[in-house]
Design an enzyme around this catalytic site. Structure first.
Site, PDB file in Angstrom:
ATOM      1  N   GLY A 126     -98.173  -2.768 109.732  1.00  0.00           N
ATOM      2  CA  GLY A 126     -97.739  -2.221 108.444  1.00  0.00           C
ATOM      3  C   GLY A 126     -98.915  -2.137 107.482  1.00  0.00           C
ATOM      4  N   GLU A 243    -112.518  -1.781 118.431  1.00  0.00           N
ATOM      5  CA  GLU A 243    -112.357  -0.453 119.010  1.00  0.00           C
ATOM      6  C   GLU A 243    -113.699   0.085 119.493  1.00  0.00           C
ATOM      7  OE1 GLU A 243    -110.264   2.204 116.491  1.00  0.00           O
ATOM      8  OE2 GLU A 243    -108.901   0.632 115.814  1.00  0.00           O
TER       9      GLU A 243
END
Ligand code: FAD
Lengths: 387, 350
Positions: A126, A243
């Site tokens: 979120g 990432e």
């Protein structure tokens, strides 16, 4: 410059290959929803039992603690044999989990990490809000501290998998008076917490995995704060560094599988004029260009991993790979529709998976940072251009 | 597995860049007369003394004994410095002559190998104008575009079947062409069954793919040089009271140029290793690399003109030289379309 693996690494590859061969489920993952969730968790449990869960996670939290090259080998074999994608497991495995490993305290690690690897929970993220998309630091969802709790009021949007998730990594504003990057906190929230209202959003490909989530006086214990109060921006930026390196391997190989499938399609599909699609120069040119660019994606991934090993710090390749690959994927699926000709409008077996893949491909250059924001990052952080 | 250059390989790169920046500053190229070569015969011997021409050639043949990877790394630097394609021809020509010296006219070819490696022999690139009409073997026929014929001794011609050296004195009528690249002279000629001085078939030594790979390396040099110049200029040039690099239109051009460089460099490394290993996918990877190189070098060079504004359009800056050289290299050792066709015809690479 070499692409050699040691005898031990080759032996490791054999073990991975054998295990995957015996354990990858034959049936396809059911579409999203409760069945998808059950499938994802069951597969995670299988990985855990087989000793392949959390290949790069520390051993003390149930991971395998493998080195970069073992990860690389594992992921290559994993993706090549068509093993299930991360799907609903994505957030826990790639974002929330690694963040807790990097920034969490001992109690948080012991509580939250093992259930991810054991296939017991699904996580969601979120972060984005109606008013805070690319400009994430402008988020407004407010958290007021009261005793040993915070009370959260506001709303989030684009929360993937929210109604199938157990836990959530949530960004809230804990100090509205501080400079905007300094008043944010990263906190773990339970999705069955009272005061939450979760509404699905239908996406353009027909899926309902995106959500709006409303928070009305939602109480979260302060012990769920990861990395300290008002330190949430730094904590969430740490995610960016996950990432990199091997993180791109699965999607890179998936993109390669997709272009190869498209080349096969072009060899069997006939155009309106009766020729096979691949006999059309314009189509052949695009197929070959994409095949070449996707081959370089593999080389870029390996170069990125080599650089990380050598320099032990994140290189610029993360944003480049994300941008390059997501734009390539969009071009592949758009070309697929061209090859399908009049059948392109069929959303069933007639045209196979391609029209839905085309619609879904738009998500890739938006989610996880838009292509434009990626170009800003490359320009400013990699090339040193002024803001 | 480590795709980055080793320490030793990096030293070759650093030394080459240092030498080239000192000896061949591009500013000098702007002073040359049209068609005047950037390297004189004397330059060529100095380059040869550095061991560059025989860098990837086996020691038994008089080479330095490194491999294709080192050769490719060196050629990126030669491309960045816009050194002419005749150096590539010398590198490949030495291989043809060395192999030729083990056959027929051994003594003569042994002597030629020596002169090529010592920089006393210059080799011009001859590009088939139509691949269907050109026949390259022990006897050569067809129509060709020839670069840097001026003071050359041989012409090198190559296709998928093999590579030949033809004595320039055997070529009768050269028709001069005004070349798009002002630092190169050009001419066309038609060969009607001319006997080659030496020929080597692809089965024996695959010079077509080697040449294509090294040509891709030259193109990467162009892609990187034009990115670097663009970024520097974007930081320095101001309009509307700020550096033009702060405008997203310019910043995003630069970002895309950077991705092309990263993609092409990675692909060059990967293809070099694969081709050197004689891997099944080696040729596929070379086709990939050359096709991307032609496309990306042109895009980067052309974009650099736009980023430099009116100055980019002049001959006062060197950007135009990169645009022009990219056009020359696009046609050497197979163009983009040829390589794309070849790579699409192959089975799925591993
Ligand atoms: C499939 C999908 C899944 C997602 N999942 C999640 C999730 O699980 N959790 C979560 O928190 N979020 C999620 N997101 C949200 C995602 O991170 C945002 O959509 C994204 O950051 C862009 O924000 P936005 O949609 O508000 O677009 P905006 O920021 O409003 O952008 C609109 C347009 O303006 C451009 N733009 C904006 N700022 C700039 C700038 N500075 N320079 C140049 N161009 C600019 C953008 O590139 C875009 O083209 C998801 C999104 C998608 C599509």
């Amino acid at each position: 410059m070499n692409l050699d693996f040691s005898p031990e690494q080759v032996e490791f590859r054999e073990r991975v290959r054998d295990w995957l061969h015996d354990n990858v489920p034959a049936e396809k993952r059911p579409p999203d929803g409760a069945e998808g969730r059950a499938f994802d968790l069951a597969w995670q449990q299988t990985l855990y039992r087989g000793g392949w869960a959390g290949i790069n996670w520390p051993k003390e939290y149930g991971g395998q603690g493998l080195d970069t090259f073992q990860q690389l080998i594992f992921l290559m074999e994993y993706s090549r044999c068509g093993a299930p994608g991360d799907h609903y497991r994505f957030n826990g495995l790639n974002l929330a989990g690694p963040t807790i490993i990097a920034c969490g305290d001992e109690a948080q690690k012991a509580t939250y990490l093992p259930p991810i690897l054991k296939g017991e929970v699904i996580w969601c993220q979120g972060f984005s809000e109606p008013g805070a998309g690319s400009d994430l630091a402008s988020l407004k969802t407010r958290a007021v501290i009261e005793g040993d709790e915070m009370i959260v009021t506001g709303s989030k949007i684009w929360t993937s998998w929210a109604r199938f998730a157990d836990w959530q990594q949530l960004l809230v504003r804990t100090d509205p008076d501080a400079p905007r990057h300094q008043g944010i906190t990263w906190v773990i929230n339970r999705m069955d917490n009272p005061g939450m209202d979760i509404r699905p959003i239908r996406d353009m490909a027909g899926g309902t995995d995106l959500h709006e989530v409303f928070y009305d006086q939602v109480r979260i214990p302060l012990q769920n704060v990861v990395g300290g109060l008002n330190n949430g921006w730094k904590v969430s930026m740490a995610q960016l560094s996950f990432e990199r390196g091997t993180a791109f391997m699965p999607s890179q190989i998936e993109t390669q599988n997709t272009i190869e499938a498209l080349i096969e399609l072009a060899k069997t599909r006939r155009l309106e004029d009766g020729r096979y699609a691949i006999e059309d120069d314009h189509i052949a040119y695009q197929l070959a260009t994409l095949r070449a660019e996707i081959r370089s994606l593999l080389a870029m991934t390996l170069l990125g991993i080599s650089r990380n090993e050598r320099l032990a710090m994140p290189g610029p390749e993360g944003s480049m790979l994300k941008l390059f690959q997501s734009e390539l994927y969009k071009r592949i699926t758009a070309l697929a529709l061209d090859i399908l000709g009049p059948d392109r409008t069929a959303l069933d077996e007639l045209a196979g998976r391609w029209p839905r893949a085309f619609l879904g491909s738009f998500a890739n250059t938006l989610g996880g940072g838009t292509s434009e924001v990626m170009r800003n990052i490359i320009g400013e952080r990699c090339l040193g251009l002024p803001r | 597995m480590d795709l980055l250059p080793s320490q030793e390989q990096q030293q070759i790169v650093d030394a080459a860049r240092h030498f080239l920046e000192g000896e061949f500053p591009l500013a000098d190229a702007l002073q040359l007369a049209e068609g005047e070569s950037r390297i004189t015969r004397e330059h060529l011997t100095r380059i040869a003394e550095l061991g560059w021409i025989g860098i990837g050639l086996e020691e038994a043949w008089g080479g330095v004994g490194y491999g294709l990877c080192e050769e490719a790394l060196l050629f990126v630097e030669l491309g960045r410095a816009l050194l002419p394609p005749s150096i590539l021809c010398s590198v490949l020509g030495a291989r043809i002559a060395a192999a030729g010296s083990t056959r027929g006219d051994a003594a003569e070819m042994g002597r030629v190998t020596g002169t090529i490696l010592s920089g006393h022999c210059k080799i011009a690139a001859a590009v088939p104008r139509t691949s269907t009409s050109a026949s390259i073997g022990d006897v050569v026929s067809g129509e060709f575009m020839l670069y840097e014929a001026g003071d050359a001794d041989f012409a090198l011609m190559c296709n998928t079947g093999g590579a030949a050296l033809v004595s320039l004195s055997a070529l009768k009528s050269l028709t001069p062409v005004s070349c798009i690249d002002p630092t190169l002279s050009a001419a066309t000629f038609a060969a009607d069954a001319i006997e080659a001085s030496a020929f080597i078939a692809t089965a024996q030594d695959d010079l077509y793919h080697r040449g294509a790979l090294l040509c891709a390396a030259l193109l990467l040099g162009i892609a990187e040089a034009t990115l670097q110049r663009s970024v520097d200029y974007a930081k320095e040039r101001e309009q509307y009271g700020k550096p033009i690099g702060s405008f997203q239109a310019i910043k995003h051009y630069c970002a895309d140029m950077a991705i092309r460089c990263e993609s092409l460099r990675a692909m060059l490394y990967y293809a070099s290793v694969k081709l050197a290993q004689g891997d099944d996918s080696g040729r596929f990877d070379v086709h990939t690399c050359k096709a991307l190189a032609v496309n990306y070098a042109q895009l980067n060079a052309n974009t650099a003109v736009q980023i430099h504004g009116g100055m980019g359009y002049t001959q006062e800056m060197d950007i135009h030289l990169f645009v022009k050289r990219a056009q020359v290299l696009a046609g050497l050792f197979g163009g983009e379309r040829q390589h794309l066709r070849d790579l699409l015809a192959q089975p799925r690479p591993d």
